[in-house]
Scaffold this motif. Structure first.
Motif, PDB file in Angstrom:
ATOM      1  N   UNK A   1       6.022 -13.162  -2.358  1.00  0.00           N
ATOM      2  CA  UNK A   1       6.552 -14.441  -2.802  1.00  0.00           C
ATOM      3  C   UNK A   1       5.821 -14.964  -4.020  1.00  0.00           C
ATOM      4  N   UNK A   2       4.502 -14.703  -4.130  1.00  0.00           N
ATOM      5  CA  UNK A   2       3.765 -15.216  -5.272  1.00  0.00           C
ATOM      6  C   UNK A   2       3.835 -14.271  -6.453  1.00  0.00           C
ATOM      7  N   UNK A   3       4.015 -12.950  -6.223  1.00  0.00           N
ATOM      8  CA  UNK A   3       4.185 -11.997  -7.298  1.00  0.00           C
ATOM      9  C   UNK A   3       2.904 -11.638  -8.012  1.00  0.00           C
ATOM     10  N   UNK A   4       1.758 -12.086  -7.583  1.00  0.00           N
ATOM     11  CA  UNK A   4       0.480 -11.832  -8.238  1.00  0.00           C
ATOM     12  C   UNK A   4      -0.436 -11.143  -7.237  1.00  0.00           C
ATOM     13  N   UNK A   5      -0.666  -9.798  -7.412  1.00  0.00           N
ATOM     14  CA  UNK A   5      -1.501  -9.078  -6.447  1.00  0.00           C
ATOM     15  C   UNK A   5      -2.903  -9.645  -6.302  1.00  0.00           C
ATOM     16  N   UNK A   6      -3.512 -10.081  -7.414  1.00  0.00           N
ATOM     17  CA  UNK A   6      -4.866 -10.643  -7.338  1.00  0.00           C
ATOM     18  C   UNK A   6      -4.873 -11.954  -6.552  1.00  0.00           C
ATOM     19  N   UNK A   7      -3.842 -12.762  -6.743  1.00  0.00           N
ATOM     20  CA  UNK A   7      -3.751 -14.021  -6.001  1.00  0.00           C
ATOM     21  C   UNK A   7      -3.568 -13.753  -4.520  1.00  0.00           C
ATOM     22  N   UNK A   8      -2.760 -12.746  -4.191  1.00  0.00           N
ATOM     23  CA  UNK A   8      -2.548 -12.382  -2.782  1.00  0.00           C
ATOM     24  C   UNK A   8      -3.854 -11.934  -2.154  1.00  0.00           C
ATOM     25  N   UNK A   9      -4.635 -11.128  -2.901  1.00  0.00           N
ATOM     26  CA  UNK A   9      -5.880 -10.593  -2.372  1.00  0.00           C
ATOM     27  C   UNK A   9      -6.926 -11.685  -2.158  1.00  0.00           C
ATOM     28  N   UNK A  10      -7.132 -12.520  -3.194  1.00  0.00           N
ATOM     29  CA  UNK A  10      -8.235 -13.484  -3.150  1.00  0.00           C
ATOM     30  C   UNK A  10      -7.870 -14.794  -2.449  1.00  0.00           C
ATOM     31  N   UNK A  11      -6.582 -15.138  -2.427  1.00  0.00           N
ATOM     32  CA  UNK A  11      -6.178 -16.398  -1.799  1.00  0.00           C
ATOM     33  C   UNK A  11      -5.344 -16.193  -0.535  1.00  0.00           C
ATOM     34  N   UNK A  12      -5.048 -14.937  -0.209  1.00  0.00           N
ATOM     35  CA  UNK A  12      -4.287 -14.649   1.003  1.00  0.00           C
ATOM     36  C   UNK A  12      -5.057 -13.789   1.983  1.00  0.00           C
ATOM     37  N   UNK A  13      -5.427 -12.571   1.549  1.00  0.00           N
ATOM     38  CA  UNK A  13      -6.084 -11.614   2.437  1.00  0.00           C
ATOM     39  C   UNK A  13      -7.541 -11.988   2.682  1.00  0.00           C
ATOM     40  N   UNK A  14      -8.283 -12.268   1.610  1.00  0.00           N
ATOM     41  CA  UNK A  14      -9.715 -12.573   1.758  1.00  0.00           C
ATOM     42  C   UNK A  14      -9.970 -13.788   2.654  1.00  0.00           C
ATOM     43  N   UNK A  15      -9.252 -14.913   2.477  1.00  0.00           N
ATOM     44  CA  UNK A  15      -9.518 -16.064   3.354  1.00  0.00           C
ATOM     45  C   UNK A  15      -9.270 -15.783   4.830  1.00  0.00           C
ATOM     46  N   UNK A  16      -8.197 -15.047   5.150  1.00  0.00           N
ATOM     47  CA  UNK A  16      -7.901 -14.820   6.567  1.00  0.00           C
ATOM     48  C   UNK A  16      -8.909 -13.854   7.190  1.00  0.00           C
ATOM     49  N   UNK A  17      -9.428 -12.903   6.410  1.00  0.00           N
ATOM     50  CA  UNK A  17     -10.442 -11.990   6.941  1.00  0.00           C
ATOM     51  C   UNK A  17     -11.781 -12.701   7.143  1.00  0.00           C
ATOM     52  N   UNK A  18     -12.156 -13.559   6.192  1.00  0.00           N
ATOM     53  CA  UNK A  18     -13.382 -14.351   6.376  1.00  0.00           C
ATOM     54  C   UNK A  18     -13.224 -15.280   7.581  1.00  0.00           C
ATOM     55  N   UNK A  19     -12.035 -15.870   7.724  1.00  0.00           N
ATOM     56  CA  UNK A  19     -11.767 -16.734   8.870  1.00  0.00           C
ATOM     57  C   UNK A  19     -11.873 -15.957  10.179  1.00  0.00           C
ATOM     58  N   UNK A  20     -11.493 -14.684  10.176  1.00  0.00           N
ATOM     59  CA  UNK A  20     -11.603 -13.858  11.381  1.00  0.00           C
ATOM     60  C   UNK A  20     -13.061 -13.625  11.762  1.00  0.00           C
ATOM     61  N   UNK A  21     -13.915 -13.396  10.746  1.00  0.00           N
ATOM     62  CA  UNK A  21     -15.349 -13.241  11.012  1.00  0.00           C
ATOM     63  C   UNK A  21     -15.913 -14.520  11.633  1.00  0.00           C
ATOM     64  N   UNK A  22     -15.551 -15.659  11.037  1.00  0.00           N
ATOM     65  CA  UNK A  22     -16.025 -16.944  11.547  1.00  0.00           C
ATOM     66  C   UNK A  22     -15.489 -17.214  12.954  1.00  0.00           C
ATOM     67  N   UNK A  23     -14.249 -16.818  13.207  1.00  0.00           N
ATOM     68  CA  UNK A  23     -13.659 -17.012  14.522  1.00  0.00           C
ATOM     69  C   UNK A  23     -14.404 -16.202  15.578  1.00  0.00           C
ATOM     70  N   UNK A  24     -14.780 -14.969  15.242  1.00  0.00           N
ATOM     71  CA  UNK A  24     -15.534 -14.146  16.172  1.00  0.00           C
ATOM     72  C   UNK A  24     -16.881 -14.752  16.516  1.00  0.00           C
ATOM     73  N   UNK A  25     -17.580 -15.262  15.499  1.00  0.00           N
ATOM     74  CA  UNK A  25     -18.878 -15.897  15.727  1.00  0.00           C
ATOM     75  C   UNK A  25     -18.727 -17.160  16.575  1.00  0.00           C
ATOM     76  N   UNK A  26     -17.757 -17.992  16.223  1.00  0.00           N
ATOM     77  CA  UNK A  26     -17.552 -19.239  16.974  1.00  0.00           C
ATOM     78  C   UNK A  26     -17.125 -18.966  18.408  1.00  0.00           C
ATOM     79  N   UNK A  27     -16.299 -17.949  18.625  1.00  0.00           N
ATOM     80  CA  UNK A  27     -15.863 -17.609  19.984  1.00  0.00           C
ATOM     81  C   UNK A  27     -17.049 -17.186  20.850  1.00  0.00           C
TER      82      UNK A  27
END
Length: 327
Positions: A167-193
């Motif tokens: 939808x955004x058409x920008x691979x770098x934007x997808x990587x840094x603003x889509x994939x990277x945030x959700x993976x970092x959030x997963x690390x934080x979720x594991x620690x918090x859990x």
């Protein structure tokens, strides 16, 4: 005494099972609908911090209502202490506040099915941190399931990072603003859990009380961060509810209710039912994305989906068995 016996016996056999199924179905629908609802009803102009703070307030209200219903709210004034609250819920609350902000960013830059599957990598980090903090081991099958999940995450990262049809058409934007945030959030979720599990075992905190404490502490952390954050500057310039519409409340409320439902399903039915809910929700998200957005899942998603489903199913089905010598 005669009047009390029917009340105690009625919910146990039939009603308890119905309640578990009811909560499980609601949580499945919430997991499945949440990415699509957030994408459709939250405008890009909405300030992330305002959305997260409003969701935390909704969680507190829901948890207090449920505590009042089960009678635990009366005990709160006698047993609650500030030191105990900060010890049990302070750090997880700050972590979850940051995690929620990252998820809000990721929602807007990934398609719904990809977001849902990448979000399941939190199981990997939960397993790692529960072993580090609680020494909770994994079975061979569970370790294999975690590797399947890593493979699925890598497939999705490569597929979405190189995709030109997003939808955004920008691979770098997808990587840094889509994939990277959700993976970092997963690390934080594991620690918090892992920290929450430690608090429930050592501090004996109820899930509702932890929800209230963590929401309040997390909100205070977010409010403190607004003094220097871009979101804080945007709030001061445009107002707290800038970009909001009446429909923006829908994803906020459903997200808050989802947090309550997770606690209910886990306490009533355990992790196996929660795993079933997560797997079912992935299928719901895939179907809804095709129905509402009109685009079928990509080839990478189709390959990764059975890996995610298999990994979560195996992980929940084959828990670590304590040997006699260890016991």
């Amino acid at each position: 005494m005669a009047a009390k016996k029917p009340k105690a016996s009625t919910p146990n056999p039939g009603n308890m099972s119905l309640r578990v199924w009811f909560y499980s179905i609601l949580l499945t629908l919430q997991y499945g609908f949440q990415p699509i609802i957030s994408k459709r009803f939250t405008r890009r102009e909405v300030i992330v911090t305002s959305s997260v703070l409003t969701c935390e307030v909704a969680k507190v209200v829901c948890a207090l209502i449920l505590m009042a219903k089960d009678g635990s709210l009366k005990k709160l004034a006698k047993e609650w202490t500030l030191v105990g609250s900060l010890t049990a819920s302070g750090l997880p609350a700050a972590i979850y506040a940051l995690q929620n902000s990252l998820l809000q960013i990721s929602y807007r830059n990934l398609d719904s099915l990809t977001f849902s599957m990448l979000n399941q990598t939190k199981i990997i980090f939960t397993a790692i941190f529960t072993y580090i903090i609680l020494r909770q081991r994994q079975s061979i099958q569970q370790i294999g399931a975690l590797f399947l999940l890593i493979m699925a995450a890598v497939l999705l990262s490569i597929g979405e990072g190189s995709s030109k049809g997003s939808s955004s058409g920008d691979p770098e934007k997808i990587l840094f603003y889509g994939i990277a945030p959700v993976l970092v959030a997963s690390v934080l979720s594991g620690l918090a859990s892992a920290l929450c599990q430690w608090a429930s075992q050592v501090k004996k905190h109820s899930s509702y009380l932890m929800t209230v404490e963590m929401s309040i502490v997390g909100s205070l952390c977010l409010l403190a961060s607004t003094s220097k954050s871009p979101d804080g500057e945007a709030i001061r310039r445009y107002g707290f509810f800038y970009g909001w519409t009446p429909l923006t409340l829908i994803p906020v409320v459903t997200n808050a209710l989802g947090g309550i439902l997770v606690g209910l399903v886990t306490s009533l039915a355990g992790g196996v039912r929660k795993g079933f809910v997560i797997v079912s929700a992935l299928l719901v998200t895939a179907m809804l994305q095709f129905l509402f957005e009109g685009t079928p899942p990509s080839l990478y998603c189709l390959v990764a989906l059975p890996l995610v489903i298999s990994s979560i199913s195996i992980y929940q089905k084959y828990p670590y068995q304590v040997k006699k010598k260890e016991a």
